[in-house]
Design a protein around this motif. Sequence first.
Motif, mmCIF file in Angstrom:
data_model
loop_
_atom_site.group_PDB
_atom_site.id
_atom_site.type_symbol
_atom_site.label_atom_id
_atom_site.label_comp_id
_atom_site.label_asym_id
_atom_site.label_seq_id
_atom_site.Cartn_x
_atom_site.Cartn_y
_atom_site.Cartn_z
ATOM 1 N N VAL A 1 0.835 -1.193 0.000
ATOM 2 C CA VAL A 1 0.000 0.000 0.000
ATOM 3 C C VAL A 1 0.866 1.237 0.000
ATOM 4 O O VAL A 1 1.990 1.224 0.460
ATOM 5 N N SER A 2 0.392 2.298 -0.562
ATOM 6 C CA SER A 2 1.148 3.535 -0.548
ATOM 7 C C SER A 2 0.164 4.694 -0.609
ATOM 8 O O SER A 2 -0.977 4.524 -0.990
ATOM 9 N N ASN A 3 0.598 5.827 -0.207
ATOM 10 C CA ASN A 3 -0.295 6.973 -0.324
ATOM 11 C C ASN A 3 0.218 7.891 -1.415
ATOM 12 O O ASN A 3 1.295 7.704 -1.959
ATOM 13 N N ASP A 4 -0.571 8.866 -1.743
ATOM 14 C CA ASP A 4 -0.106 9.847 -2.709
ATOM 15 C C ASP A 4 -0.620 11.185 -2.230
ATOM 16 O O ASP A 4 -1.709 11.604 -2.583
ATOM 17 N N ALA A 5 0.154 11.806 -1.364
ATOM 18 C CA ALA A 5 -0.308 13.020 -0.705
ATOM 19 C C ALA A 5 -0.639 14.107 -1.718
ATOM 20 O O ALA A 5 -1.530 14.920 -1.503
ATOM 21 N N VAL A 660 9.995 16.255 0.024
ATOM 22 C CA VAL A 660 10.823 17.200 -0.713
ATOM 23 C C VAL A 660 11.780 17.912 0.251
ATOM 24 O O VAL A 660 12.927 18.179 -0.064
ATOM 25 N N ASP A 661 11.286 18.196 1.468
ATOM 26 C CA ASP A 661 12.178 18.796 2.463
ATOM 27 C C ASP A 661 12.845 17.675 3.249
ATOM 28 O O ASP A 661 12.320 16.570 3.315
ATOM 29 N N PRO A 662 14.011 17.947 3.831
ATOM 30 C CA PRO A 662 14.745 16.859 4.480
ATOM 31 C C PRO A 662 14.140 16.409 5.821
ATOM 32 O O PRO A 662 14.552 15.398 6.360
ATOM 33 N N GLN A 663 13.154 17.118 6.355
ATOM 34 C CA GLN A 663 12.650 16.847 7.691
ATOM 35 C C GLN A 663 11.394 15.965 7.766
ATOM 36 O O GLN A 663 11.308 15.054 8.574
ATOM 37 N N SER A 664 10.411 16.271 6.893
ATOM 38 C CA SER A 664 9.065 15.705 7.071
ATOM 39 C C SER A 664 9.029 14.182 7.123
ATOM 40 O O SER A 664 8.339 13.600 7.967
ATOM 41 N N GLY A 665 9.769 13.552 6.224
ATOM 42 C CA GLY A 665 9.762 12.091 6.168
ATOM 43 C C GLY A 665 10.244 11.511 7.489
ATOM 44 O O GLY A 665 9.645 10.584 8.042
ATOM 45 N N TRP A 666 11.295 12.090 7.973
ATOM 46 C CA TRP A 666 11.896 11.651 9.229
ATOM 47 C C TRP A 666 10.917 11.826 10.400
ATOM 48 O O TRP A 666 10.713 10.917 11.200
ATOM 49 N N ALA A 736 -1.465 -3.395 12.019
ATOM 50 C CA ALA A 736 -2.868 -3.031 11.815
ATOM 51 C C ALA A 736 -3.351 -2.031 12.874
ATOM 52 O O ALA A 736 -4.240 -1.223 12.602
ATOM 53 N N GLN A 737 -2.754 -2.076 14.076
ATOM 54 C CA GLN A 737 -3.165 -1.159 15.146
ATOM 55 C C GLN A 737 -2.933 0.307 14.770
ATOM 56 O O GLN A 737 -3.634 1.186 15.239
ATOM 57 N N VAL A 738 -1.920 0.558 13.973
ATOM 58 C CA VAL A 738 -1.592 1.959 13.668
ATOM 59 C C VAL A 738 -1.895 2.328 12.222
ATOM 60 O O VAL A 738 -1.704 3.463 11.809
ATOM 61 N N GLU A 739 -2.376 1.354 11.461
ATOM 62 C CA GLU A 739 -2.495 1.557 10.021
ATOM 63 C C GLU A 739 -3.384 2.743 9.648
ATOM 64 O O GLU A 739 -3.045 3.549 8.782
ATOM 65 N N SER A 740 -4.523 2.854 10.326
ATOM 66 C CA SER A 740 -5.452 3.916 9.917
ATOM 67 C C SER A 740 -4.831 5.290 10.157
ATOM 68 O O SER A 740 -5.131 6.250 9.454
ATOM 69 N N GLU A 741 -3.951 5.357 11.157
ATOM 70 C CA GLU A 741 -3.318 6.653 11.444
ATOM 71 C C GLU A 741 -2.330 7.053 10.350
ATOM 72 O O GLU A 741 -1.995 8.230 10.210
ATOM 73 N N PRO A 746 -1.744 14.246 10.518
ATOM 74 C CA PRO A 746 -1.407 15.470 9.779
ATOM 75 C C PRO A 746 -0.016 15.376 9.117
ATOM 76 O O PRO A 746 0.197 15.924 8.040
ATOM 77 N N GLN A 747 0.889 14.651 9.783
ATOM 78 C CA GLN A 747 2.243 14.478 9.224
ATOM 79 C C GLN A 747 2.189 13.798 7.862
ATOM 80 O O GLN A 747 2.971 14.084 6.960
ATOM 81 N N ALA A 748 1.262 12.831 7.732
ATOM 82 C CA ALA A 748 1.204 12.004 6.522
ATOM 83 C C ALA A 748 0.920 12.839 5.278
ATOM 84 O O ALA A 748 1.289 12.471 4.177
ATOM 85 N N LYS A 749 0.273 13.972 5.476
ATOM 86 C CA LYS A 749 -0.097 14.816 4.335
ATOM 87 C C LYS A 749 1.143 15.398 3.649
ATOM 88 O O LYS A 749 1.102 15.777 2.487
#
Length: 762
Positions: A1-5, A660-666, A736-741, A746-749
């Motif tokens: 699965v993957s997202n596409d913000a 794109v920025d060096p921080q968000s992914g981390w 699965a416990q954290v998947e929906s999060e 907000p970070q995921a966006k």
Amino acid sequence: VSNDAENGAHAETANLSLALEPNESSADAGDSESSTQKDILPVIGGRVTVPFRNKRHTGIVMALSEEAEVDAAKIKPIDTVLDAAPIFSEPEMALLQWASHYYHEPIGNVMQTALPKRIRQGESLTVEGVPAWRLTETGQTAESQIASNATQQEALFKALSAQTDAVTAEQLNSVLSGWRLPMKRFIEKGWVEEIEKSCLHALPSREKLARPGHILNTEQQAAVDQVLAQDGFSAHLLEGVTGSGKTEVYLGLIEAIIAQGKQVLVLVPEIGLTPQTVKRFEAYLQAPVAVMHSGLNDKERHCAWSLVKTHQVSVLLGTRSAIFTPFDNLGLCIMDEEHDLSFKQQDGFRYSARDCLVRRAQLEKVPVVLGSATPSLETLYNAESGRYHWLKLTRRAGTASLPTVGLLDVRGVPQEEGVSETLKAQMHAHLQGGGQVLLFLNRRGYAPVLMCHDCGWQAACPSCDANMTYHHQVGELRCHHCGHQEKAPSLCPNCGSGEFVKVGQGTERLEQAVAAWFPGYRVLRVDRDTTRNKGQMMALTEQASQGEADILIGTQMLAKGHHFPKVTLVGLLDIDQGLFSCDFRAAERMAQLVVQVSGRAGRAEQAGEVLIQTHHPEHPLLKVLVEQGYGAFAEQALQGRRLAELPPFQYQILLRAESVDPQSGWTFLNDVKNRLNFAKMQLLRSHFSVAESADEAPELEVFGPVSAPMLRRQGRFRYQLLLQSAQRGWLHTWLAQVESELYTSPQAKKVRWSLDVDPQEM
Ligand code: ADP
Ligand code: ZN
Ligand code: ZN
């Protein structure tokens, strides 16, 4: 699965229980069908068209219910029911559901992978035909009118007149590139007419082929018998040295299964699906075989799919994506070269076709055979622990013997363009003896680094943490990681000097050098640059196996499955990096490559020789491989994995994030890690808090986040988080416990993230 913000499409697909495909044309396509009457009831596994937002979409019915959780007034009615019967059988639906669950992939995406585009767009399950071309009566005598310099027209004319029947695009692609333009001319002149060929007749089988008169040898027959002796589901590892005749075993099995009125699914690596392979199957079985690979257009794919589904053919020979094709009566599953990395989808829906195939066989209650000369450690472990039957072919079939393999210590030895004097002398000897020589170098292009001679500047990719490869013929710098390309500079951008050093060897450079050393011998290079166009790969390997070249130079494309009967010497130039990679699978891949490439030598009467150049002849894994073979190597590598607590003794799920920025992914991954740790506490507390069960609590580990091996790629900073446990079930429950999060935080966006279950590459 993957997202596409970026386009926010993710949460939507995740929540739908219908697999949807936008479809404006379905009204036309559907109405011509007799099966689109409104009085047909929807069936599970059948298609319907439904209104969604302002469009009509084709969907698959996943479940039927008498009640709804939402207000009945909000539910829109189905527009049309397209299928009176399910497209997928019960076990096939179960497989798709399992894949969705196991890979944490929305069922809509799984369905999208499983169905050809035309089916998703609501078209009929059966197909009329594909276009094909043949010479008209005028055309048959027109050859003399072709201008002498019109080589493409000449070639096309030859291809058309060689066939008694009309030829399809697929057939032409396998022998010619660039035939469309001359075809247009021929049609304009009235030399060629276009007709529609039925799907069955458009299959690659053109000529009636003579059935080879092989009799299975004792080992081959024993393997066939063992598989056929099993009732219902059984899994088998067919471990056979290169050239031992694994294909003959598959064919023997297929013949027996077809005789029972059943069908067979055969998966092969993309690169192994050549016209040679198809011909071999059809000649042995004396029946047409459907073929499915990434080179098919929508119509051809639809054709093959419907031939299998309606049981007009008994065998489907396909690459990874053929795994989900519905069958009428599946009786056997086969995977050749099961260790091959191409069976793992590396983006989007990241499934392993191998694991799906074993699961499918289990659900269908049929045997599955995984074949390889160099089985993956996962599969070997399954065979060792008795979960798979272990069938062995220890000798080469026919008169061929296994090649002798030697290490060439190149420490301090003079080399030219990465080729030692000893290897060069051996090349000479083999060429003079009439043999073909294959040189293996797993790096395409001219040189991996372009450097300024005066200031040391290196050409780096603007969007990746990597150097760009210099390609001499086109005068370009190309990044092999993101595809960026630009003209090679004539002056150093840093100091203005015009003097550059090309550091390191690529196949293009090697080809140039070899051609200069061995004038009069024909050199053929096979890598992604020389096989870019459709059909080129097939044309080149055909040339190589026909002996129309003396020296073959290639990357790993040449390593797989091909049968080059005249090759007597194989030289491996640069395999050392496989010994010292940070990826724990690098040694396994190196060993597989060495054995597979070596396997190209001496496949006919003449004995073969393999020379491996190395700076580390004392390396224990390399020594074991060369002196005792792949089996001993794998045994040692498995022990290493057990000690290091790595797969196949542990299960892993990798969560990747890039921004794109060096921080968000981390930050995102750190956040997920905290949630995972919290979820673990809760999980263990609720299931293992009583004293008696405390010992049974699973070990659930999360490592990272760390930066990806190449931090920046295509302008994005990439990080990863690794989940690991020896207990697969608990690992998935935990996630699965954290998947929906993952979808809602907000970070995921701000990031692109993806989940990779059983990752093959870190
Ligand atoms: P593998 O896939 O195991 O590398 P292949 O199936 O390609 O090997 O077989 C290698 C060669 O041996 C082929 O040319 C095949 O036709 C030939 N061969 C296989 N089995 C037999 C047999 N029983 N008798 C004679 N030749 C055989
Ligand atoms: Zn410079
Ligand atoms: Zn790049």
